[in-house]
Scaffold this motif. Structure first.
Motif, PDB file in Angstrom:
ATOM      1  N   GLN A  19      37.673  39.238  43.271  1.00 13.40           N
ATOM      2  CA  GLN A  19      37.293  39.294  44.683  1.00 13.40           C
ATOM      3  C   GLN A  19      36.730  40.661  45.053  1.00 13.40           C
ATOM      4  O   GLN A  19      36.962  41.655  44.386  1.00 13.40           O
ATOM      5  CB  GLN A  19      38.464  38.916  45.570  1.00 13.40           C
ATOM      6  N   LYS A  29      31.255  38.670  54.660  1.00 10.91           N
ATOM      7  CA  LYS A  29      32.034  37.546  54.139  1.00 10.91           C
ATOM      8  C   LYS A  29      31.163  36.291  54.036  1.00 10.91           C
ATOM      9  O   LYS A  29      31.263  35.541  53.060  1.00 10.91           O
ATOM     10  CB  LYS A  29      33.255  37.260  55.023  1.00 10.91           C
ATOM     11  N   SER A  79      36.386  37.069  48.781  1.00  7.42           N
ATOM     12  CA  SER A  79      36.512  38.403  49.360  1.00  7.42           C
ATOM     13  C   SER A  79      37.741  38.490  50.254  1.00  7.42           C
ATOM     14  O   SER A  79      38.245  37.485  50.733  1.00  7.42           O
ATOM     15  CB  SER A  79      35.258  38.753  50.171  1.00  7.42           C
TER      16      SER A  79
END
Length: 124
Positions: free
Chosen positions: A5, A20, A30
């Motif tokens: 991530q 995002k 993320s």
């Protein structure tokens, strides 16, 4: 390929939302935090973070200080860090790299450039 991530560190919710959305559209997981201190807290644990997008202009602990603190953590000394800043003045890129960032991208963000940078770090 196992997706690590991306940690987004930014004090502006609009920037986090936009980043995002871009990452999600490419199936890149993320997490986000609003302060340098929160970033350090996440990175001090077993976090699965493969790269960090670091805003430079933040209250309290700015991006330069946060990058230096992350680099001081032995487990994160090689963690890819991309400085994301609206400060696109002469010398800012160098200042970000001197602080320990691996790369630099200015706002407004060129999504294609960002994704190219992230792919090179996440595919290591």
């Amino acid at each position: 390929m196992e997706h690590k991530q991306v940690l987004i560190v930014d004090d502006d919710a609009r920037n986090i939302f936009a980043l995002k959305a871009v990452l999600k559209s490419r199936s890149i997981p993320s997490i986000s935090v609003g302060t340098g201190a929160e970033a350090l807290q996440i990175l001090s644990g077993n976090h699965g973070v493969g790269a960090v997008l670091m805003d430079i202009m933040m209250p309290d602990m700015d991006g330069y200080e946060t990058i230096a603190a992350i680099r001081a953590m032995p487990a994160n000394s090689q963690l890819p860090l991309i400085a994301v800043t609206a400060k696109a003045m002469v010398g800012d890129r160098e200042k970000c790299l001197e602080a320990g960032a691996d790369n630099y991208i200015s706002k407004p963000i060129d999504v294609d450039e960002l994704l190219v940078q992230l792919q090179q770090y996440l595919s290591r």
